[in-house]
Design a protein around this motif. Structure first.
Motif, PDB file in Angstrom:
ATOM      1  N   LYS A  33       0.870  -1.165   0.000  1.00  0.00           N
ATOM      2  CA  LYS A  33       0.000   0.000   0.000  1.00  0.00           C
ATOM      3  C   LYS A  33       0.908   1.216   0.000  1.00  0.00           C
ATOM      4  O   LYS A  33       1.944   1.248   0.683  1.00  0.00           O
ATOM      5  N   THR A  34       0.561   2.202  -0.788  1.00  0.00           N
ATOM      6  CA  THR A  34       1.387   3.390  -0.929  1.00  0.00           C
ATOM      7  C   THR A  34       1.010   4.416   0.132  1.00  0.00           C
ATOM      8  O   THR A  34      -0.160   4.744   0.304  1.00  0.00           O
ATOM      9  N   VAL A  35       2.023   4.905   0.858  1.00  0.00           N
ATOM     10  CA  VAL A  35       1.804   5.955   1.848  1.00  0.00           C
ATOM     11  C   VAL A  35       2.715   7.129   1.526  1.00  0.00           C
ATOM     12  O   VAL A  35       3.826   6.955   1.026  1.00  0.00           O
ATOM     13  N   ARG A  36       2.223   8.317   1.810  1.00  0.00           N
ATOM     14  CA  ARG A  36       2.985   9.546   1.548  1.00  0.00           C
ATOM     15  C   ARG A  36       3.341  10.197   2.876  1.00  0.00           C
ATOM     16  O   ARG A  36       2.521  10.279   3.789  1.00  0.00           O
ATOM     17  N   GLY A  37       4.602  10.648   2.969  1.00  0.00           N
ATOM     18  CA  GLY A  37       5.030  11.286   4.197  1.00  0.00           C
ATOM     19  C   GLY A  37       5.882  12.505   3.941  1.00  0.00           C
ATOM     20  O   GLY A  37       6.489  12.646   2.878  1.00  0.00           O
ATOM     21  N   VAL A  38       5.933  13.398   4.925  1.00  0.00           N
ATOM     22  CA  VAL A  38       6.835  14.543   4.882  1.00  0.00           C
ATOM     23  C   VAL A  38       7.911  14.289   5.928  1.00  0.00           C
ATOM     24  O   VAL A  38       7.617  13.953   7.077  1.00  0.00           O
ATOM     25  N   ILE A  39       9.167  14.414   5.523  1.00  0.00           N
ATOM     26  CA  ILE A  39      10.287  14.031   6.372  1.00  0.00           C
ATOM     27  C   ILE A  39      11.327  15.144   6.407  1.00  0.00           C
ATOM     28  O   ILE A  39      11.376  16.012   5.536  1.00  0.00           O
ATOM     29  N   GLY A  40      12.198  15.101   7.429  1.00  0.00           N
ATOM     30  CA  GLY A  40      13.371  15.966   7.433  1.00  0.00           C
ATOM     31  C   GLY A  40      14.344  15.486   6.372  1.00  0.00           C
ATOM     32  O   GLY A  40      14.462  14.284   6.118  1.00  0.00           O
ATOM     33  N   SER A  41      15.064  16.420   5.755  1.00  0.00           N
ATOM     34  CA  SER A  41      15.929  16.067   4.617  1.00  0.00           C
ATOM     35  C   SER A  41      17.024  15.077   4.986  1.00  0.00           C
ATOM     36  O   SER A  41      17.516  14.339   4.133  1.00  0.00           O
ATOM     37  N   GLU A  42      17.419  15.045   6.274  1.00  0.00           N
ATOM     38  CA  GLU A  42      18.481  14.133   6.693  1.00  0.00           C
ATOM     39  C   GLU A  42      18.082  12.663   6.570  1.00  0.00           C
ATOM     40  O   GLU A  42      18.919  11.778   6.635  1.00  0.00           O
ATOM     41  N   LYS A  43      16.785  12.405   6.358  1.00  0.00           N
ATOM     42  CA  LYS A  43      16.317  11.024   6.187  1.00  0.00           C
ATOM     43  C   LYS A  43      16.037  10.672   4.723  1.00  0.00           C
ATOM     44  O   LYS A  43      15.573   9.561   4.432  1.00  0.00           O
ATOM     45  N   SER A  44      16.305  11.596   3.821  1.00  0.00           N
ATOM     46  CA  SER A  44      15.997  11.365   2.398  1.00  0.00           C
ATOM     47  C   SER A  44      16.738  10.162   1.840  1.00  0.00           C
ATOM     48  O   SER A  44      16.162   9.311   1.157  1.00  0.00           O
ATOM     49  N   GLU A  45      18.032  10.101   2.110  1.00  0.00           N
ATOM     50  CA  GLU A  45      18.828   9.005   1.548  1.00  0.00           C
ATOM     51  C   GLU A  45      18.403   7.659   2.123  1.00  0.00           C
ATOM     52  O   GLU A  45      18.470   6.640   1.435  1.00  0.00           O
ATOM     53  N   PHE A  46      17.978   7.651   3.372  1.00  0.00           N
ATOM     54  CA  PHE A  46      17.483   6.412   3.967  1.00  0.00           C
ATOM     55  C   PHE A  46      16.289   5.888   3.194  1.00  0.00           C
ATOM     56  O   PHE A  46      16.254   4.716   2.798  1.00  0.00           O
ATOM     57  N   PHE A  47      15.297   6.741   2.949  1.00  0.00           N
ATOM     58  CA  PHE A  47      14.089   6.283   2.261  1.00  0.00           C
ATOM     59  C   PHE A  47      14.315   6.039   0.765  1.00  0.00           C
ATOM     60  O   PHE A  47      13.529   5.315   0.144  1.00  0.00           O
ATOM     61  N   ARG A  48      15.391   6.609   0.202  1.00  0.00           N
ATOM     62  CA  ARG A  48      15.707   6.356  -1.215  1.00  0.00           C
ATOM     63  C   ARG A  48      16.539   5.096  -1.405  1.00  0.00           C
ATOM     64  O   ARG A  48      16.649   4.588  -2.521  1.00  0.00           O
ATOM     65  N   ASP A  49      17.141   4.609  -0.357  1.00  0.00           N
ATOM     66  CA  ASP A  49      18.007   3.435  -0.429  1.00  0.00           C
ATOM     67  C   ASP A  49      17.214   2.250  -0.996  1.00  0.00           C
ATOM     68  O   ASP A  49      16.179   1.862  -0.448  1.00  0.00           O
ATOM     69  N   PRO A  50      17.678   1.642  -2.104  1.00  0.00           N
ATOM     70  CA  PRO A  50      16.961   0.510  -2.693  1.00  0.00           C
ATOM     71  C   PRO A  50      16.714  -0.629  -1.710  1.00  0.00           C
ATOM     72  O   PRO A  50      15.691  -1.307  -1.773  1.00  0.00           O
ATOM     73  N   ASP A  51      17.652  -0.844  -0.778  1.00  0.00           N
ATOM     74  CA  ASP A  51      17.471  -1.905   0.209  1.00  0.00           C
ATOM     75  C   ASP A  51      16.360  -1.562   1.196  1.00  0.00           C
ATOM     76  O   ASP A  51      15.628  -2.439   1.661  1.00  0.00           O
ATOM     77  N   VAL A  52      16.231  -0.281   1.520  1.00  0.00           N
ATOM     78  CA  VAL A  52      15.139   0.152   2.390  1.00  0.00           C
ATOM     79  C   VAL A  52      13.811   0.012   1.657  1.00  0.00           C
ATOM     80  O   VAL A  52      12.817  -0.460   2.220  1.00  0.00           O
ATOM     81  N   VAL A  53      13.795   0.418   0.395  1.00  0.00           N
ATOM     82  CA  VAL A  53      12.584   0.292  -0.427  1.00  0.00           C
ATOM     83  C   VAL A  53      12.133  -1.166  -0.477  1.00  0.00           C
ATOM     84  O   VAL A  53      10.946  -1.479  -0.302  1.00  0.00           O
ATOM     85  N   LYS A  54      13.098  -2.066  -0.681  1.00  0.00           N
ATOM     86  CA  LYS A  54      12.776  -3.491  -0.757  1.00  0.00           C
ATOM     87  C   LYS A  54      12.281  -4.014   0.589  1.00  0.00           C
ATOM     88  O   LYS A  54      11.290  -4.765   0.655  1.00  0.00           O
TER      89      LYS A  54
END
Length: 362
Positions: A33-54
């Protein structure tokens, strides 16, 4: 021959059924299920990490994010998001109020202390003048009392002994921060420095604001234009430019080291008085209700948070083990660091306004 062919076809048929079942199971596992969030920029790379996505997909989530200064999130159209993920618990309270939530089940999956990164020359000059203490070539402690006394006196680098050998050290000595009115790191820098300026007490009333505001004003006004995020100043420092002293999250430094990137000429100074930033997940609806808990407890996601430099909830041992090869830069146990509380949101925002020259009494 026909019998052998029949057996082979039978095995292929059974194999096809097994593959179909496994594919179906895999499809069910990764159905998201797709969820949308607003985050601090310091967490951007975490959520973009392909391993995190998986890892999130395996748990049933596709997460899409936008960034914002933590203290500006409550001004957004929060109905457009399923969760908010500011960098500390203080703005999370304002987000809850703005979203009309009562008793939201917030979670603090990981945290990170604030640190000051410096060039070797700058760190050594600070240390030789009693404003810092070196623990090794690449790490040390920023002594907040002496440092803030120097700031109150508008001390320049040229007035510090040993600086004449380093032409890049000029002008007033200051720490480059983000905008304390909108960004979490800048706001919590004021929380820590105001504590020191207020005789090691949390500023709790207007009188405390009045006592500490002049120094807070000096700390901020000397910087000129203020950044909205720690990301740009950090990247500028790594590229070899930027100010001699920059406030960032420890997680940014740890992530750089853990991902085997070159830190260049960097010394990490831990302020001896600091406020930890507990990244706080605020669900804004039922859709993302369990995501915060998942980020805090799932072993794979905790491992990935470590990769990005964050300290998992109750994870000092995990952080110490993961960063052991980089102990020359980091202070996993925060030895010798005094962690202080933060003022209320109202008081902290009053400090930020006064620091920026707003709301001053005539």
């Amino acid at each position: 021959m026909r019998r052998i062919l029949g057996i082979v076809l039978g095995l292929l048929l059974v194999g096809g059924v097994i593959v179909a079942v496994l594919q179906g199971q895999d499809s069910a596992t990764t159905a998201t299920k797709t969820v949308r969030g607003v985050i601090g920029s310091e967490k951007s790379e975490f959520f973009r990490d392909p391993d995190v996505v998986k890892a999130l997909a395996n748990k049933g989530y596709t997460v899409k994010t936008e960034t914002s200064g933590s203290w500006a999130m409550d001004q957004l159209a929060l109905k457009e998001f399923d969760f908010a993920f500011p960098s500390s618990s203080e703005p999370a309270k304002e987000i809850e109020v703005a979203a009309g939530l009562k008793g939201a089940q917030t979670t603090k999956p990981f945290y990170s202390p604030l640190v000051v990164i410096a060039r070797t020359n700058a760190a050594q000059v600070l240390a030789s003048n009693g404003l810092a203490k070196m623990n090794g070539k690449n790490s040390g402690t920023l002594l907040m009392g002496p440092f803030l006394k120097a700031a109150s006196e508008d001390r320049t680098w040229q007035q510090l002994s040993g600086s004449s050998a380093h032409s890049e050290l000029t002008g007033t000595v200051f720490v480059k921060t983000t905008d304390p009115a909108t960004s979490n790191s800048g706001a919590l820098f004021l929380a820590a420095t105001s504590n020191v300026a207020n005789s090691s007490n949390v500023v709790a009333d207007d009188a405390g604001v009045d006592r500490t505001a002049p120094l807070m004003r000096k700390l901020i006004s000397v910087q000129g234009s203020l950044e909205q995020s720690t990301d740009d100043p950090f990247r500028a420092f790594i590229s070899g430019s930027g100010e001699p002293l920059i406030l960032v999250y420890e997680s940014q430094v740890a992530a750089l080291l853990l991902q085997k990137q070159d830190p260049g000429d960097m010394v990490v100074l831990y302020p001896d008085t600091t406020v930890n930033t507990a990244h706080t997940f605020v669900p804004l609806g039922d859709k993302a209700q369990e995501l915060g808990s998942l980020l805090a407890t799932d072993p794979k996601l905790r491992e990935l948070a470590l990769r990005h430099g964050f300290r998992p909830q109750d994870g000092v041992g995990e952080f110490t083990t993961a960063t052991a090869p980089h102990a020359a830069y980091l202070n996993p146990g925060l030895t010798g660091i005094r962690q202080v509380g933060t003022p209320t949101v109202k008081i902290l925002m009053a400090l930020a306004e006064r620091a920026k020259g707003q709301g001053d009494t005539p």
